[in-house]
Design a protein around this motif. Structure first.
Motif, PDB file in Angstrom:
ATOM      1  N   LEU A  97      -3.303  -2.214  -2.161  1.00  0.00           N
ATOM      2  CA  LEU A  97      -4.042  -2.115  -3.411  1.00  0.00           C
ATOM      3  C   LEU A  97      -3.850  -0.741  -4.042  1.00  0.00           C
ATOM      4  N   ARG A  98      -3.917   0.298  -3.248  1.00  0.00           N
ATOM      5  CA  ARG A  98      -3.740   1.649  -3.802  1.00  0.00           C
ATOM      6  C   ARG A  98      -2.312   1.845  -4.312  1.00  0.00           C
ATOM      7  N   ALA A  99      -1.329   1.266  -3.633  1.00  0.00           N
ATOM      8  CA  ALA A  99       0.051   1.353  -4.109  1.00  0.00           C
ATOM      9  C   ALA A  99       0.207   0.626  -5.444  1.00  0.00           C
ATOM     10  N   PHE A 100      -0.473  -0.520  -5.592  1.00  0.00           N
ATOM     11  CA  PHE A 100      -0.409  -1.257  -6.848  1.00  0.00           C
ATOM     12  C   PHE A 100      -1.075  -0.472  -7.971  1.00  0.00           C
ATOM     13  N   LEU A 101      -2.174   0.195  -7.676  1.00  0.00           N
ATOM     14  CA  LEU A 101      -2.837   1.019  -8.684  1.00  0.00           C
ATOM     15  C   LEU A 101      -1.936   2.177  -9.120  1.00  0.00           C
ATOM     16  N   ASP A 102      -1.213   2.759  -8.174  1.00  0.00           N
ATOM     17  CA  ASP A 102      -0.258   3.810  -8.529  1.00  0.00           C
ATOM     18  C   ASP A 102       0.840   3.259  -9.429  1.00  0.00           C
ATOM     19  N   HIS A 103       1.306   2.051  -9.104  1.00  0.00           N
ATOM     20  CA  HIS A 103       2.327   1.386  -9.924  1.00  0.00           C
ATOM     21  C   HIS A 103       1.808   1.160 -11.342  1.00  0.00           C
TER      22      HIS A 103
END
Length: 335
Positions: free
Chosen positions: A75-81
């Motif tokens: 989820l945090r990686a997607f938010l960074d994306h």
């Protein structure tokens, strides 16, 4: 794999299917495979995020489809994306076990509806509460209804005919709802089950079922259509045929899926839920049947006596925004 919404190959869709089998726990997770969705993965996890791009938003479907210990990383990686692409994230159909995760990652979370499920080993049509349902099914069967499981490829033209007549009966301005409902065809069709009802050899109705993975495995009642002049009880008779077959196969659950604006309760909202969003969702629940047919969907699901009713949530990264709700309605073609 990071794909833009709607730009996916068959191989990518099948890879997503395997990721859902391994880490998906949302009974509606299979709908992540709908055409038009984009997918985000991260090398540090085995999961996937399904989403659609709408305006300045990435609309995330079904929470985070990954093993529990990998969901926060993904989820945090997607938010960074999303941040790199200058997009805001809104997630729909988030389940209760993931609410704390979304809050921890900076989301404002509100209940937006409920999902309904039948535990197949405990299901029976006995008793007065099911009398009307039994009568409708008996009436349909007496009319000569025959229900068979068929491969989609062998009846695609007939299915298209039912779809066209069903849509025309809704009126010229009605659009077919997308994103939160199932579909037919595509590279993952082999995983679905299709039950077709015929009268005098003519196809009159069908129900498609998708596999449900995770802690409540079984099948999802995800798409149904009927001819406008099909006799009463046809859909119920088709579903009972499927239910009995799934139970014979020792499936655990038949999920009727998510219905927006139903089962709402302030008790289900976490601390910090948006008060304005709660009012908007309640307004849609009270007056929004022209936007989404929640009342008729709920009536159909409740007649089966679901033993499990669970709240589902919408989550806004940061504060809740009216524009995000509008984009959800637009993407689902509810407006």
């Amino acid at each position: 794999m990071t794909t833009l919404s709607g730009v996916t190959t068959d191989e990518e869709v099948l890879d997503v299917l395997e990721r859902l089998r391994a880490g998906g726990d949302n009974p509606s997770a299979f709908l992540a495979l709908n055409s038009g969705n984009g997918y985000f993965t991260d090398p540090a996890t085995d999961g996937v995020v399904a989403y659609r791009e709408a305006g300045s938003y990435l609309l995330q479907f079904g929470g985070v489809h990954a093993p529990p210990d990998q969901r926060e990383t993904l989820l945090r990686a997607f938010l960074d994306h999303a941040r790199r692409r200058r997009r805001k994230v809104v997630a729909v159909q988030v389940l209760s076990p993931d609410v704390d995760l979304f809050v921890r990652c900076g989301f404002t979370v509100n209940q937006i509806g409920s999902s309904y499920s039948v535990h197949l080993p405990d299901f029976a049509l006995r008793g007065s509460r099911f009398m009307k349902l039994r009568n409708k099914i008996s009436r349909a069967r007496r009319s000569g209804l025959e229900v068979t499981e068929v491969p989609y490829g062998e009846c695609a033209a007939e299915i298209d005919g039912i779809d066209g007549a069903w849509l025309r009966s809704k009126g010229r301005h009605v659009k077919e709802i997308e994103f939160l409902v199932g579909e037919l065809g595509g590279p993952a069709q082999h995983a679905r089950r299709l039950m077709l009802g015929r009268l005098d050899g003519k196809p009159v109705a069908y129900i498609s079922y998708s596999p449900a993975y995770g802690s409540r495995p079984g099948w999802l009642h995800d798409l149904s259509r009927r001819l406008p002049d099909a006799p009463p009880g046809v859909m119920e008779a088709i579903n009972l045929t499927a239910l009995e077959r799934f139970r014979e196969e020792e499936a655990e659950w038949l999920h009727f899926g998510f219905t927006p604006f139903t089962g709402l309760s302030a008790e289900h909202d976490p601390a910090g839920a948006g008060k304005a969003t709660r009012k908007i969702i309640r307004l849609l629940a009270d007056r929004g049947d022209t936007i989404y047919p929640a009342a008729s969907q709920l009536a159909y699901k409740e007649k089966w006596g679901p033993q499990l009713v669970l709240p589902e949530y919408v989550a806004f990264h940061g504060r809740a925004r009216l524009g995000a709700i509008w984009q959800i309605l637009r993407v689902t073609k509810s407006v």
